[in-house]
Write an enzyme that holds these catalytic residues in place. Structure first.
Site, PDB file in Angstrom:
ATOM      1  N   SER A   1     -25.329  19.779 -27.075  1.00  0.00           N
ATOM      2  CA  SER A   1     -25.504  19.212 -25.746  1.00  0.00           C
ATOM      3  C   SER A   1     -24.272  18.399 -25.338  1.00  0.00           C
ATOM      4  O   SER A   1     -23.151  18.923 -25.355  1.00  0.00           O
ATOM      5  CB  SER A   1     -26.792  18.371 -25.708  1.00  0.00           C
ATOM      6  OG  SER A   1     -27.180  18.077 -24.392  1.00  0.00           O
ATOM      7  N   LEU A   2     -24.436  17.139 -24.984  1.00  0.00           N
ATOM      8  CA  LEU A   2     -23.286  16.288 -24.662  1.00  0.00           C
ATOM      9  C   LEU A   2     -22.280  16.284 -25.799  1.00  0.00           C
ATOM     10  O   LEU A   2     -21.064  16.349 -25.578  1.00  0.00           O
ATOM     11  CB  LEU A   2     -23.772  14.867 -24.369  1.00  0.00           C
ATOM     12  CG  LEU A   2     -22.705  13.764 -24.250  1.00  0.00           C
ATOM     13  CD1 LEU A   2     -21.754  14.040 -23.098  1.00  0.00           C
ATOM     14  CD2 LEU A   2     -23.372  12.397 -24.079  1.00  0.00           C
TER      15      LEU A   2
END
Length: 321
Positions: free
Chosen positions: A162-163
């Site tokens: 994700s991030l």
């Protein structure tokens, strides 16, 4: 690009090992959920006592390969959230929104580049605001530089979910390193704002929604040369850039995840397949044609991805820009 030892994106065991590192980034090594990874040792963690970026450094037994893994977003809600959740959300809305996280008139922006109605945006302002005090990209590049100094003879790989995956790919782009990422929001627009992409010829306006105004097609030859592989599945609205409607969980959570184009190549797991050999022809499946599937935020988590795709699949998906 320089010659480096790179992970094999066609080897499902390698894809699984780096995915497990991305999973471990959310935990302490003593935690019951921590997963030992055969052939890899955990050297050090970074950021474990702060409220910003976190992750670990893994090494092969001979230290010929070092893998830096960066933790993804810890969800911030009115009722829960880890120590990094506030800054995680700030970086999400800075990096993956079209204009400072201002997606509607009621949203409080993370910078002052959009008008009050969220109908116009100062592009120059957004580019200037991409370098900010709480920037995880800044911290991630500093960490990677330090690791390179400590292990000057080792190949450095980047990974994350994700991030954390987006940060891994941006660091890989900055230092010409290989990266495997998992379920990342679109990171190409932020790479452009940071000035990490080469100049391109003028691009005609997009036709029928076939490409973004930032000119994805013009960068395709360059993106094809990068050893950056972004793994995702066709049911994850975050990876596909579809977690942005007023009925989406991202909207309700205050996360402006609007981008969908990725640095490097997309490697998309088709949820209609069981992942068993022989490998079928996947010519119809990529991150932009997978929107026919049912999307759910439940398909975004790294544990789901490991259990549903990385472990049972006997082959890795095709990768393409």
């Amino acid at each position: 690009h320089k010659d480096v030892i790179a992970p094999d994106h066609t080897d499902n065991k390698t894809v699984l090992a780096l995915g497990q590192m991305a999973y471990n980034a959310y935990y302490e090594p003593e935690a019951p959920d921590w997963t030992p990874i055969p052939g890899w040792e955990t050297s050090d963690g970074f950021g474990s006592s702060g409220d910003a970026i976190r992750g670990y450094v893994f090494s092969s037994p001979s230290y010929d390969v070092i893998a830096i893994v960066i933790k993804g977003t810890s969800l911030q809600t009115p009722f829960s959230g880890g120590p990094t959740s506030v800054n995680d959300k700030l970086n999400d809305n800075k990096m993956f929104s079209c204009c400072c996280g201002k997606v509607g008139w009621s949203w409080t922006p993370v910078c002052d580049c959009a008008d009050n109605t969220a109908t116009t945006c100062n592009v120059g302002c957004v580019e200037r605001e991409s370098d900010y005090k709480e920037s995880y990209y800044r911290l991630a590049t500093s960490i990677a530089h330090t690791v390179q100094q400590i292990f000057p003879r080792s190949a450095i790989w980047m990974t994350g979910h994700s991030l954390g995956g987006a940060l891994a790919s941006l660091v890989a782009l900055t230092f010409d390193l290989p990266a495997f990422t998992y379920q990342t929001p679109g990171d190409l627009l932020f790479a452009k704002r940071l000035g990490l992409l080469p100049p391109t010829p003028p691009v005609p306006p997009p036709q029928n929604g076939s490409s973004q105004a930032l000119g994805l097609d013009a960068w395709e030859p360059y993106l094809n040369t990068l050893p950056i592989y972004q793994f995702g599945n066709d049911g994850d609205p975050v990876f596909l850039g579809q977690c942005r409607s007023v009925t989406s969980s991202c909207w309700f959570g205050g996360y402006a995840l609007e981008t969908h184009c990725h640095v490097g190549k997309e490697c998309v797991y088709d949820s209609d397949l069981d992942g068993k050999l022989p490998k079928p022809n996947q010519t119809s499946t990529d991150g932009r044609t997978a929107l026919r599937k049912s999307l759910s935020i439940n398909n975004h988590g790294i544990k789901y991805v490991i259990d549903r795709f990385l472990v049972p699949w006997e082959f890795a998906p095709d990768c393409r820009v």
